[in-house]
Design a protein around this motif. Structure first.
Motif, PDB file in Angstrom:
ATOM      1  N   LEU A  79       3.919  -6.363  60.739  1.00 34.12           N
ATOM      2  CA  LEU A  79       2.905  -5.457  61.244  1.00 34.12           C
ATOM      3  C   LEU A  79       3.438  -4.773  62.490  1.00 34.12           C
ATOM      4  O   LEU A  79       3.872  -5.439  63.435  1.00 34.12           O
ATOM      5  N   SER A 114       0.801  -0.379  60.896  1.00 30.80           N
ATOM      6  CA  SER A 114       1.361  -0.190  59.556  1.00 30.80           C
ATOM      7  C   SER A 114       2.073  -1.449  59.086  1.00 30.80           C
ATOM      8  O   SER A 114       2.473  -2.294  59.903  1.00 30.80           O
ATOM      9  N   PHE A 115       2.230  -1.553  57.773  1.00 28.11           N
ATOM     10  CA  PHE A 115       2.813  -2.723  57.117  1.00 28.11           C
ATOM     11  C   PHE A 115       4.189  -2.315  56.593  1.00 28.11           C
ATOM     12  O   PHE A 115       4.296  -1.510  55.660  1.00 28.11           O
ATOM     13  N   LEU A 173       7.821   1.419  54.141  1.00 26.39           N
ATOM     14  CA  LEU A 173       6.400   1.357  54.463  1.00 26.39           C
ATOM     15  C   LEU A 173       5.628   1.011  53.195  1.00 26.39           C
ATOM     16  O   LEU A 173       5.791   1.658  52.157  1.00 26.39           O
ATOM     17  N   GLU A 191       0.474   4.876  55.945  1.00 23.49           N
ATOM     18  CA  GLU A 191       0.706   4.696  57.375  1.00 23.49           C
ATOM     19  C   GLU A 191      -0.626   4.473  58.081  1.00 23.49           C
ATOM     20  O   GLU A 191      -1.644   5.078  57.754  1.00 23.49           O
ATOM     21  N   ASN A 192      -0.616   3.541  59.033  1.00 22.60           N
ATOM     22  CA  ASN A 192      -1.779   3.198  59.857  1.00 22.60           C
ATOM     23  C   ASN A 192      -2.890   2.484  59.090  1.00 22.60           C
ATOM     24  O   ASN A 192      -4.000   2.336  59.596  1.00 22.60           O
ATOM     25  N   LYS A 193      -2.597   2.005  57.891  1.00 19.15           N
ATOM     26  CA  LYS A 193      -3.574   1.222  57.123  1.00 19.15           C
ATOM     27  C   LYS A 193      -3.187  -0.262  57.067  1.00 19.15           C
ATOM     28  O   LYS A 193      -3.734  -1.012  56.279  1.00 19.15           O
ATOM     29  N   GLY A 194      -2.236  -0.660  57.910  1.00 20.46           N
ATOM     30  CA  GLY A 194      -1.716  -2.026  57.860  1.00 20.46           C
ATOM     31  C   GLY A 194      -2.750  -3.095  58.162  1.00 20.46           C
ATOM     32  O   GLY A 194      -2.657  -4.213  57.657  1.00 20.46           O
ATOM     33  N   TRP A 195      -3.747  -2.790  58.999  1.00 23.56           N
ATOM     34  CA  TRP A 195      -4.763  -3.788  59.333  1.00 23.56           C
ATOM     35  C   TRP A 195      -5.580  -4.154  58.101  1.00 23.56           C
ATOM     36  O   TRP A 195      -5.917  -5.320  57.887  1.00 23.56           O
ATOM     37  N   TYR A 210      -4.459  -4.057  55.041  1.00 26.39           N
ATOM     38  CA  TYR A 210      -3.599  -4.877  54.188  1.00 26.39           C
ATOM     39  C   TYR A 210      -3.446  -6.286  54.764  1.00 26.39           C
ATOM     40  O   TYR A 210      -3.357  -7.267  54.017  1.00 26.39           O
ATOM     41  N   ALA A 211      -3.422  -6.385  56.090  1.00 24.08           N
ATOM     42  CA  ALA A 211      -3.299  -7.705  56.727  1.00 24.08           C
ATOM     43  C   ALA A 211      -4.524  -8.566  56.440  1.00 24.08           C
ATOM     44  O   ALA A 211      -4.405  -9.766  56.173  1.00 24.08           O
TER      45      ALA A 211
END
Length: 395
Positions: free
Chosen positions: A172, A186-187, A226, A230-234, A236-237
């Motif tokens: 992350l 991002s992830f 990636l 982009e910026n959607k990692g939270w 996915y986490a």
């Protein structure tokens, strides 16, 4: 009280038990029973045997190599692995990054990574926690800046489990420093042998090397690494952590420890009598078994609910399993310590003892100390109680 399973489920359990007897090496099984480290080579060999059988990524959708088992079959499979015992599939690949990739990744990423995860061609580790961002993970500061067709990553991750074995890391990273802290993450995945990556061991209280610090200094990563947007990692986490907590009660592990306690308590004597005949010890052990049975029944109710609704989403009630499962695991190691007493000290410190085969007691104290962590990792008990309050009780 025996739990009731259908004839088909009982036949499946017997199939799993026979497979374990036929394929788990006695040496690896003995190490796991005694709490000794199992080598990377032993684990990879075993997981590839599972993969050849078609069982290493059993929980994945069929199109990516999954088995299509029912939720109860998955429960039985996991429990039998833990009780035999044998290593469960590598969580970081099979249970964490794999589902993120097949759910949010593009077709090229699925085609490349998923078969390699299934066959453990890549050993994965998790780059989430940081020195200043543990339970408050959204406060992470590791940055990924885009330059042309690459990400330049700088920061530090900590408590990175088994990174000393890993080939790949899912990380992350903050990609928008101006966005709300949950929205600018991002992830990103990359190789651990990339230039600028430094892995340093952290020695834990049990004397082992299980976790690490990972330093990232101008690490160049292809932009295509990636996962998702982009910026959607939270988002996915949260999806990943929900999967991580599924099965985290580890009822089978506690069952195996209780079995071992009973076996050893018949041999270990206190004041000339076997520990199993001590009324106070028997009462503690009986209470631990009752608590474990209640936990098992609760887990089966949640498993049945997931099977009934079939939406594939983790049940927030699994947080109860995390709390009680942690307590059961810690209680079992406490009883082992109490039972073995001074023999829990390293066996080479009392070589003159008349008690034979001291080697089998050597890992009891390290296991006790190591299990203090289980109420913290995967979301601390305090975090789980917050989840229960909000998502289950609606407070």
């Amino acid at each position: 009280m025996d739990l009731v399973f259908t004839e088909e489920e009982q036949a499946f359990r017997q199939e799993v038990q026979q497979f374990l007897r036929d394929n788990v090496s006695p040496q690896m099984r003995r190490k796991m029973i005694e709490g000794r480290p199992v080598s990377k080579e032993e684990m990879v060999t075993w997981w590839r045997i599972l993969n050849k059988k078609g069982w290493n990524v059993s929980s994945w959708p069929r199109e990516y190599g999954g088995t299509g088992w029912s939720t109860v079959q998955h429960y039985i499979f996991r429990e039998e692995l833990q009780m035999y015992p044998a290593p469960t599939p590598l969580a970081f690949g099979v249970g964490m990054v794999g589902p993120v990739i097949y759910t949010f990744g593009n077709e090229a990423q699925k085609k490349h990574y998923l078969p390699r995860i299934a066959n453990v061609d890549d050993w994965w580790c998790q780059g989430f926690s940081e020195p200043g961002a543990g339970s408050d993970l959204a406060s992470l500061t590791t940055k990924a800046e885009r330059r042309d067709d690459k990400w330049i990553i700088n920061g530090q991750k900590t408590w990175t489990t088994l990174a000393q074995h890993a080939d790949m890391i899912f990380c992350l990273c903050r990609t928008d420093p101006h966005a709300k802290k949950q929205m600018g993450i991002s992830f990103i995945v990359f190789c651990l042998d990339s230039k600028g990556v430094t892995v340093r061991p952290i020695q834990t209280i049990d004397g082992g090397h299980e976790v690490n610090e990972v330093f990232l200094d101008d690490v160049e990563v292809p932009f295509d690494n990636l996962i998702g947007e982009e910026n959607k990692g939270w988002e996915y986490a949260k999806f990943l952590l929900g999967n991580e907590r599924s099965g985290i009660a580890r009822v089978g592990v506690s069952k195996e420890r209780i079995r071992r306690i009973k076996q050893m308590a018949s041999d270990v004597k206190n004041r000339g009598r076997p520990m199993i005949e001590d009324p106070t010890f028997r009462e503690k052990l009986a209470f631990a078994e009752i608590e474990l049975k209640a936990l098992e029944l609760t887990e089966l109710r949640i498993v049945a609910d997931q099977g009934k609704h079939g939406n594939g989403k983790p049940n927030p009630a699994s947080s109860m399993l995390k709390i009680k499962g942690s307590q059961s695991q810690q209680t079992a190691t406490e009883h082992l310590m109490e039972m073995i007493g001074p023999f829990a000290a390293p066996y080479n410190e009392h070589p003159e003892s008349s008690y034979e085969a001291m080697d089998w007691t050597a890992q009891i104290a390290p296991s006790y100390f190591n299990n203090r962590k289980v109420s913290i990792y995967g979301g601390s008990d305090e975090i789980q109680r917050n989840i229960i309050a909000k998502a289950v009780l609606g407070l």
